[in-house]
Write a protein that holds these residues in place. Structure first.
Motif, short mmCIF file in Angstrom:
data_model
loop_
_atom_site.label_atom_id
_atom_site.label_comp_id
_atom_site.label_asym_id
_atom_site.label_seq_id
_atom_site.Cartn_x
_atom_site.Cartn_y
_atom_site.Cartn_z
N ASP A 329 0.85 -1.19 0.00
CA ASP A 329 0.00 0.00 0.00
C ASP A 329 0.88 1.24 0.00
N VAL A 330 0.44 2.27 -0.72
CA VAL A 330 1.18 3.52 -0.73
C VAL A 330 1.09 4.19 0.63
N SER A 331 -0.13 4.22 1.18
CA SER A 331 -0.33 4.81 2.51
C SER A 331 0.04 3.79 3.59
N LYS A 332 0.53 4.26 4.69
CA LYS A 332 0.85 3.39 5.82
C LYS A 332 -0.43 3.15 6.62
N ASN A 333 -1.13 2.12 6.22
CA ASN A 333 -2.39 1.81 6.87
C ASN A 333 -2.15 0.97 8.12
N GLU A 334 -2.83 1.27 9.15
CA GLU A 334 -2.74 0.50 10.38
C GLU A 334 -4.13 0.05 10.80
N GLY A 335 -4.26 -1.19 11.16
CA GLY A 335 -5.54 -1.68 11.65
C GLY A 335 -6.44 -2.16 10.52
N VAL A 336 -7.74 -1.89 10.66
CA VAL A 336 -8.74 -2.41 9.72
C VAL A 336 -9.40 -1.26 8.98
N LEU A 337 -9.91 -1.59 7.78
CA LEU A 337 -10.62 -0.62 6.95
C LEU A 337 -11.91 -1.24 6.47
N ASP A 338 -12.98 -0.47 6.45
CA ASP A 338 -14.19 -0.95 5.80
C ASP A 338 -14.05 -0.73 4.29
N LEU A 339 -15.09 -1.07 3.53
CA LEU A 339 -14.96 -0.99 2.07
C LEU A 339 -14.75 0.44 1.60
N THR A 340 -15.44 1.38 2.24
CA THR A 340 -15.23 2.79 1.88
C THR A 340 -13.82 3.23 2.22
N GLY A 341 -13.32 2.80 3.35
CA GLY A 341 -11.96 3.14 3.75
C GLY A 341 -10.93 2.57 2.80
N ILE A 342 -11.20 1.39 2.24
CA ILE A 342 -10.28 0.79 1.26
C ILE A 342 -10.17 1.68 0.03
N LEU A 343 -11.30 2.24 -0.39
CA LEU A 343 -11.28 3.13 -1.54
C LEU A 343 -10.62 4.47 -1.20
N ILE A 344 -10.92 5.02 -0.03
CA ILE A 344 -10.33 6.30 0.36
C ILE A 344 -8.82 6.18 0.47
N LYS A 345 -8.35 5.12 1.14
CA LYS A 345 -6.91 4.91 1.33
C LYS A 345 -6.27 4.23 0.12
N SER A 346 -7.10 3.81 -0.84
CA SER A 346 -6.62 3.11 -2.04
C SER A 346 -5.74 1.94 -1.66
N GLN A 460 -18.13 9.24 -3.44
CA GLN A 460 -18.31 10.60 -2.95
C GLN A 460 -17.42 10.83 -1.72
N GLN A 461 -17.34 9.84 -0.86
CA GLN A 461 -16.49 9.94 0.32
C GLN A 461 -15.01 9.96 -0.06
N VAL A 462 -14.65 9.30 -1.16
CA VAL A 462 -13.26 9.33 -1.62
C VAL A 462 -12.82 10.76 -1.90
N VAL A 463 -13.75 11.59 -2.37
CA VAL A 463 -13.43 12.99 -2.67
C VAL A 463 -13.64 13.89 -1.46
N GLU A 464 -14.73 13.68 -0.72
CA GLU A 464 -15.14 14.66 0.28
C GLU A 464 -14.74 14.34 1.71
N ALA A 465 -14.44 13.08 2.02
CA ALA A 465 -14.11 12.72 3.40
C ALA A 465 -12.72 13.24 3.77
N PRO A 466 -12.45 13.44 5.06
CA PRO A 466 -11.10 13.79 5.49
C PRO A 466 -10.09 12.75 4.99
N GLY A 467 -9.02 13.22 4.40
CA GLY A 467 -8.04 12.31 3.82
C GLY A 467 -8.37 11.94 2.39
N GLY A 468 -9.45 12.49 1.83
CA GLY A 468 -9.85 12.19 0.46
C GLY A 468 -9.13 13.06 -0.55
N VAL A 469 -9.53 12.88 -1.80
CA VAL A 469 -8.89 13.62 -2.90
C VAL A 469 -9.59 14.97 -3.01
N PHE A 470 -9.27 15.87 -2.12
CA PHE A 470 -10.00 17.14 -2.04
C PHE A 470 -9.74 18.03 -3.25
N ARG A 471 -8.67 17.80 -3.98
CA ARG A 471 -8.37 18.63 -5.15
C ARG A 471 -9.38 18.42 -6.28
#
Length: 577
Positions: A329-346, A460-471
């Motif tokens: 993973d590009v991001s240093k993920n720790e712990g567990v992610l739900d399906l939306t989190g998997i997309l946000i953190k890629s 939508q959360q991938v773009v708008e959630a904290p840590g998302g692609v806000f650009r």
């Protein structure tokens, strides 16, 4: 008459009878040719003097969806000469060369080489005024032909879509080639009289009128085309990229609203044209789409019934070993992610574990249904299909790479088509490059509507959630999308090129009722940054904002200014990919 002393008087009578028959036959033939069957002599005379000169047909007009001209035909004059006749007017050659704007010595040498020819082009594509100046010299052996030449008002902005014609006004690239029979028309014929030297004596009549080509209205919106062209060009300049593509689709009708590529060329002046500039990269260049296909892997998981949006995956410590192959993973993920989190953190690890659970066949089926690696049906010259691999037995490594966008190849137009199906509540609509006089097109349900709506919310959360692609955000609108960064495969050998990436962003808007799908591909940015969320997402945001306004699509995120500013501050701290 009595023949005295003749041994054989009957012979003389036979000769007289034969002569009378011959005279009668000749007389009858004269009467037959002059009175009864006079068309024969007329035809023989016409064959030696009557000629049919072609009348050029006016090529059909190409416009955008709003009637703005993209390709028009203008009358031009082509000058030709009889080389034999010009030899008798050598003293006029310098004046003729000067009128044609050619170097006298080279022009004289050319005429010497063509001394035995009865036809040679002097120059083609002059304006009628320029041709008249040359004809006014009245140089023996110089003649004119009326033709048409194609002109492209939008120039380089629509070059890859519209294409161009050759010197004989035949389509050679783009829409000009794809719809050549529709646009070309039918030449007419004019009957003229010429002497034995080929000089025009009389213009008799028009025997067949030229039939103009049919007009063609494209689905392209020139306003959006200019907008996309400008922002893509600016991005390539800012990030030092090698090339780029941008595609905009109407998800309801399947119309291609804009398709731009960089570098481009001016179809009105192709003297210094390089082959690489002619590539319609959005349809010809294939690439591994990277993380932009993860939403379809998640769709397959939800569709299988084995996964729900709230289910989680343990992605610690951000790596997954499969034999000699390590997934990171590009991001240093720790712990567990739900399906939306998997997309946000890629998360490559997270989507790979999901793929192992549902099987590669499920993911392959969804990708095939949405059009990845499939023919789009546009019929565009040179369009590539790409490749969506299908193994009889899927090894773990191939299953994982398929899930996060490697091992398959697609085009930008295919990726945009796939996202348009997701945006259209799972219904895939056939694409078209011509204007569709309809508000909604019939399509095929390729993803269950409930699944598509769920994935829309995730993106939508991938773009708008904290840590998302806000650009990629668009003021006053809710948007959805996914960034991607793919390494470029080495040409001619296995493996990947060092420090060579494609930056991608694919998405759609507005979330309340998706209308526009868009894909941005930027090839080999060289300024240090290369992630799709840093390079392609800002282009997506700017072009999507302009597109929604120009298409008069109602906003669905009219928040108070203070609250909006707070959201921007919060999301600005996130990590993008």
């Amino acid at each position: 008459m009595k023949l005295e002393g003749a041994l054989y008087p009957w012979r003389f009578r036979v000769v007289l009878a034969l002569l009378a028959v011959m005279v009668g036959a000749i007389a009858w033939r004269i009467i037959d040719l002059q009175v009864v069957d006079h068309d024969f002599l007329k035809g023989q005379g016409d064959a030696r003097s009557v000629r049919h000169v072609p009348i050029p047909a006016h090529r059909g007009l190409i416009t955008d969806r709003n009637g703005e001209p993209l390709a028009v035909s203008t009358p031009v004059t082509t000058l030709w000469a009889n080389g034999k006749e010009l030899q008798a007017a050598r003293d006029r050659w310098p004046a003729l060369a000067a009128a044609l704007g050619q170097e006298p010595k080279a022009f004289a040498q050319r005429l010497e080489q063509s001394a035995g020819r009865e036809f040679m082009y002097l120059v083609r594509g002059l304006t009628p005024e320029q041709g008249e100046v040359v004809l006014d010299l009245k140089v023996p052996g110089v003649y004119a032909i009326e033709e048409f030449r194609r002109f492209y008002p939008a120039g380089e902005v629509t070059a890859h879509v519209v294409g161009f014609t050759d010197i004989d006004d035949r389509g050679r690239e783009g829409v000009e080639l794809a719809f050549d029979e529709w646009l070309a028309g039918v030449q007419g014929k004019r009957q003229v009289l010429k002497d034995r030297r080929g000089r025009l004596i009389k213009d008799v009549q028009v025997t067949q009128n030229a039939k103009a080509g049919k007009a063609l209205a494209l689905s392209i919106d020139l306003r959006l085309q200019y907008l996309a062209h400008r922002e893509l060009r600016n991005a390539l300049t800012e990030f030092g990229a090698k090339a780029g593509s941008l595609v905009i689709l109407d998800v309801k009708t399947g119309e291609v609203l804009a398709m731009v590529n960089q570098p481009t060329y001016n179809p009105n002046n192709r003297r210094n044209l390089q082959p690489a500039m002619m590539r319609n990269r959005a349809m010809i260049d294939v690439f591994e789409p990277g993380s932009t296909v993860k939403p379809f892997s998640i769709s397959a998981a939800l569709q299988s019934g084995r996964w729900k949006p709230t289910d989680t995956v343990d992605v610690y410590p951000g790596t997954l070993q499969i034999g000699k192959y390590t997934i990171r993973d590009v991001s240093k993920n720790e712990g567990v992610l739900d399906l939306t989190g998997i997309l946000i953190k890629s998360s490559n690890v997270g989507v790979s574990k999901i793929a192992f659970d549902i099987g590669a066949e499920s993911i392959y089926s969804v990708m095939q249904q949405v059009g990845l690696g499939q023919d789009t049906g546009l019929g565009f010259p040179g369009e590539r299909v790409g490749n969506l691999p299908n193994h009889r037995v899927w090894p773990k490594a191939e299953t994982a790479t398929l899930a996060y966008g490697y091992g398959l190849s697609v085009t930008a137009i295919q990726l945009a088509h796939a996202y348009s199906a997701l945006a259209n509540n799972g219904r895939s609509v056939p694409l078209t490059l011509t204007r569709a006089d309809r508000s909604v097109a019939e399509g095929v349900q390729v993803i269950p509507e409930s699944v598509a709506r769920t994935v829309q919310g995730m993106l939508q959360q991938v773009v708008e959630a904290p840590g998302g692609v806000f650009r990629a955000k668009v003021p006053a609108y809710h948007v959805a999308g996914k960034s991607g960064t793919a390494r470029k495969a080495t040409v001619g050998s296995k493996g990947y090129t060092q420090n060579a990436y494609r930056s991608l962003f694919a998405g759609f808007a507005p979330i309340s009722d998706p209308r526009i799908a868009m894909v941005v591909v930027i090839d080999e940015p060289s300024t240090g940054a290369y992630y799709g969320g840093l390079i392609s997402a800002p282009v997506f945001g700017k072009v999507m904002a302009g597109t929604l306004r120009l298409m008069n699509i109602a906003p669905d995120n009219l928040l108070p200014p203070v609250e909006q500013a707070t959201v921007a501050t919060t999301t600005g701290q996130g990590v993008t990919r």
